[in-house]
Design a protein around this motif. Structure first.
Motif, short mmCIF file in Angstrom:
data_model
loop_
_atom_site.label_atom_id
_atom_site.label_comp_id
_atom_site.label_asym_id
_atom_site.label_seq_id
_atom_site.Cartn_x
_atom_site.Cartn_y
_atom_site.Cartn_z
N CYS A 60 21.92 -29.76 -35.17
CA CYS A 60 22.79 -30.92 -34.95
C CYS A 60 22.06 -31.98 -34.12
CB CYS A 60 24.06 -30.47 -34.23
SG CYS A 60 25.18 -31.83 -33.81
N PRO A 61 21.88 -33.19 -34.66
CA PRO A 61 21.21 -34.23 -33.88
C PRO A 61 21.92 -34.55 -32.56
CG PRO A 61 21.56 -34.95 -36.15
CD PRO A 61 22.26 -33.63 -35.98
N GLY A 62 23.22 -34.44 -32.54
CA GLY A 62 23.96 -34.70 -31.31
C GLY A 62 23.74 -33.64 -30.25
N CYS A 63 23.36 -32.44 -30.66
CA CYS A 63 23.13 -31.34 -29.72
C CYS A 63 21.68 -31.26 -29.26
CB CYS A 63 23.50 -30.00 -30.38
SG CYS A 63 25.28 -29.82 -30.68
N ASN A 64 20.81 -32.03 -29.86
CA ASN A 64 19.40 -32.02 -29.47
C ASN A 64 19.32 -32.28 -27.97
OD1 ASN A 64 16.74 -33.21 -28.87
ND2 ASN A 64 16.44 -33.02 -31.07
N PRO A 65 18.50 -31.50 -27.23
CA PRO A 65 18.44 -31.70 -25.78
C PRO A 65 18.17 -33.13 -25.32
CG PRO A 65 17.38 -29.65 -26.35
CD PRO A 65 17.72 -30.34 -27.66
#
Length: 147
Positions: free
Chosen positions: A86-91
């Motif tokens: 998920c791009p939104g979950c990328n650190p």
């Protein structure tokens, strides 16, 4: 004084996590940001950076243009796992580095207040240490509330 009943999945050597009541004004602001963050994130989280008693940066997880849904939520991914789905979950889109990027002044010696999670991942710790963040505060009871 509150301490987490579970060991943190990651904590750099020499670092500690401190706790404040939810009524702390900086934690209250982090909670407001988190609550207003209505995206479909696995773990809605927000952070504020404080220096000399003033908020100098705010951030929330998910990035500037988070996806409409989180693949990690659909798959039931555990916290700290499968960020690549998920791009939104990328650190890089976590609340901590977002607050650092959005800071209006030098972050060196600032404190970070995080609401919505009970620990900080390794990439976020690295960014905070590199930026010079002094202390990380979570809300009292964070482990029970957010794990």
């Amino acid at each position: 004084m509150y301490t987490s009943p579970k060991p943190y999945p990651y904590l750099p050597e020499g670092r500690v996590i401190l706790y404040v009541p939810e009524e702390n004004p900086f934690m209250t602001r982090a909670r407001e940001l988190c609550t207003a963050h209505t995206r479909f994130c696995k773990q809605p989280t927000a952070a504020v950076l404080v220096k000399e008693g003033k908020i100098i940066g705010e951030g929330k997880n998910g990035g500037e243009n988070p996806p409409a849904f989180c693949v990690r939520v659909l798959r039931g991914s555990k916290t700290g796992e499968e960020y690549d789905l998920c791009p939104g979950c990328n650190p890089k889109n976590h609340a901590e580095p977002s607050a650092i990027r959005n800071a209006t002044s030098d972050v060196m010696c600032a404190d970070l207040y995080l609401y919505g999670h009970w620990w900080c991942c390794e990439p976020c710790w690295k960014e905070m240490i590199t930026a010079g963040v002094s202390h990380v505060y979570l809300v009292e009871g964070a482990t029970e509330k957010f794990s």
